[in-house]
Design a protein around this motif. Structure first.
Motif, PDB file in Angstrom:
ATOM      1  N   TRP A 152      11.286 -27.682  18.579  1.00  0.00           N
ATOM      2  CA  TRP A 152      10.515 -28.919  18.671  1.00  0.00           C
ATOM      3  C   TRP A 152      11.429 -30.086  19.020  1.00  0.00           C
ATOM      4  O   TRP A 152      11.191 -30.838  19.969  1.00  0.00           O
ATOM      5  N   GLN A 153      12.515 -30.249  18.273  1.00  0.00           N
ATOM      6  CA  GLN A 153      13.409 -31.376  18.487  1.00  0.00           C
ATOM      7  C   GLN A 153      14.135 -31.284  19.824  1.00  0.00           C
ATOM      8  O   GLN A 153      14.282 -32.282  20.524  1.00  0.00           O
ATOM      9  N   LEU A 167       2.910 -25.496  14.536  1.00  0.00           N
ATOM     10  CA  LEU A 167       3.302 -25.936  13.192  1.00  0.00           C
ATOM     11  C   LEU A 167       2.090 -26.441  12.411  1.00  0.00           C
ATOM     12  O   LEU A 167       1.893 -26.075  11.246  1.00  0.00           O
ATOM     13  N   GLN A 220      11.483 -26.036  14.060  1.00  0.00           N
ATOM     14  CA  GLN A 220      11.859 -27.432  14.237  1.00  0.00           C
ATOM     15  C   GLN A 220      12.921 -27.606  15.320  1.00  0.00           C
ATOM     16  O   GLN A 220      12.904 -28.584  16.065  1.00  0.00           O
ATOM     17  N   ARG A 221      13.833 -26.662  15.449  1.00  0.00           N
ATOM     18  CA  ARG A 221      14.891 -26.800  16.438  1.00  0.00           C
ATOM     19  C   ARG A 221      14.329 -26.750  17.852  1.00  0.00           C
ATOM     20  O   ARG A 221      14.787 -27.468  18.737  1.00  0.00           O
ATOM     21  N   THR A 249       4.481 -27.916  18.308  1.00  0.00           N
ATOM     22  CA  THR A 249       3.858 -28.876  17.402  1.00  0.00           C
ATOM     23  C   THR A 249       2.496 -28.386  16.927  1.00  0.00           C
ATOM     24  O   THR A 249       2.190 -28.418  15.730  1.00  0.00           O
ATOM     25  N   PHE A 258       8.945 -23.624   9.263  1.00  0.00           N
ATOM     26  CA  PHE A 258       9.098 -24.995   9.761  1.00  0.00           C
ATOM     27  C   PHE A 258      10.526 -25.255  10.223  1.00  0.00           C
ATOM     28  O   PHE A 258      10.744 -25.836  11.297  1.00  0.00           O
ATOM     29  N   LEU A 259      11.500 -24.838   9.424  1.00  0.00           N
ATOM     30  CA  LEU A 259      12.891 -25.067   9.802  1.00  0.00           C
ATOM     31  C   LEU A 259      13.266 -24.289  11.060  1.00  0.00           C
ATOM     32  O   LEU A 259      14.056 -24.768  11.887  1.00  0.00           O
ATOM     33  N   TYR A 260      12.699 -23.108  11.229  1.00  0.00           N
ATOM     34  CA  TYR A 260      13.004 -22.305  12.411  1.00  0.00           C
ATOM     35  C   TYR A 260      12.399 -22.926  13.671  1.00  0.00           C
ATOM     36  O   TYR A 260      13.056 -23.002  14.718  1.00  0.00           O
TER      37      TYR A 260
END
Length: 299
Positions: free
Chosen positions: A288-289, A218, A285-286, A215, A281-283
């Motif tokens: 992170w989630q 990012l 994000q996984r 986080t 961000f898309l890379y």
């Protein structure tokens, strides 16, 4: 069972009522307005990156022109002025890797230390961090420039990298996250087993801090990638411009005496500029989630 069954039935009834509830048209309309407001600039950027300089003036801004010039615009943007766009991209990458990476490392170490160690003045440090979060970065840009100018460190990549290492919000976020994410019992058990503080942090702290680290990474990556005002006042040499300042210099080129209008390259360069940050961000994000989902399961 006589007590549990009615409770379960009531819960099931509430879920059925919620599932059958009528949609809130006001909320749907507000969501649609926010969606359009967020997506419209991106659509405009993509559409106009496909146009020539002449079509930008003669065609509707939210629809394509007859000539599809996207690939020609990309080629021209990458090769214009001896490929200075690529130089600006590498500069931006340097500022992001050094600035965002360093800020994330400092925030992680500082947040962990503030959360898991007790020492005098801890409340004062907390107040200072909260105060620093409330101060906008633009308000500190001019004092920072005067400070770096006094030590003759302006017009140098370090003038952009060093201030970027300070991320009060990232430090505060890691402090709060470390407080709840790392049980004190685990740390005490590691210390009883003879592990040093560095080994305890590396083997126990880091794995549990993964979502928080991503986080902060990012936030700092986006902030450094879009950083404009600080490099604008710190850097005079165009060879050290980041993409934000470099593309803006293209934009103002038409207003200078004898300057060439290259608004098609400005738009195309802006599109090329946001693609890497979307991919990053898309890379991330996984991770992170997945980390947040794992932390949300009650053991």
């Amino acid at each position: 069972m006589a007590v549990v069954a009615p409770t379960a039935r009531r819960r099931r009834t509430r879920l059925q009522q919620a599932a059958g509830a009528k949609p809130s048209w006001g909320l749907t309309l507000a969501t649609a307005i926010v969606l359009i407001y967020s997506v419209l600039p991106l659509v405009w950027l993509i559409v106009n990156a496909t146009k020539t300089q002449q079509d930008l003036r003669s065609s509707f801004g939210l629809w394509f022109a007859e000539d599809f010039a996207l690939f020609d615009n990309i080629t021209r943007a990458l090769t214009y002025d001896d490929g200075v766009f690529i130089r600006w991209f590498l500069n931006t990458l340097l500022y992001v890797v050094a600035g965002a990476g360093g800020a994330t490392l400092i925030s992680t170490l500082g947040g962990y230390g503030l959360a898991k160690f007790s020492f005098a003045g801890k409340k004062l440090i907390f107040a200072v961090i909260i105060g620093a979060v409330a101060v906008p970065g633009t308000a500190l840009a001019v004092p920072t420039f005067l400070l770096f100018s006094s030590v003759q460190l302006t017009n140098n990549p370090l003038a952009v990298i060093i201030p970027s290492l300070v991320a009060p919000f990232g430090l505060y976020l890691m402090w709060v996250y470390s407080t709840d994410a790392i049980p004190a019992d685990l740390l005490d058990a590691a210390r009883i087993d003879g592990a040093g503080e560095l080994k305890t942090f590396r083997s126990i702290g880091l794995p549990l801090l993964g979502p928080g680290i991503v986080t902060v990474l990012l936030f700092t990556t986006v902030a450094n990638w879009n950083n404009y005002f600080l490099p604008l006042i710190m850097i005079r040499n165009p060879d050290w411009y980041p993409l934000t300042v470099g593309i803006n210099s293209w934009n103002t080129q038409a207003s200078t005496a004898g300057g060439e209008a290259i608004f098609d390259l400005v738009i195309t360069g802006s599109l090329l500029m946001i693609i890497p940050i979307i991919v990053i961000f898309l890379y991330l994000q996984r991770f992170w989630q997945s980390g947040l989902a794992a932390g949300g399961v009650k053991q």
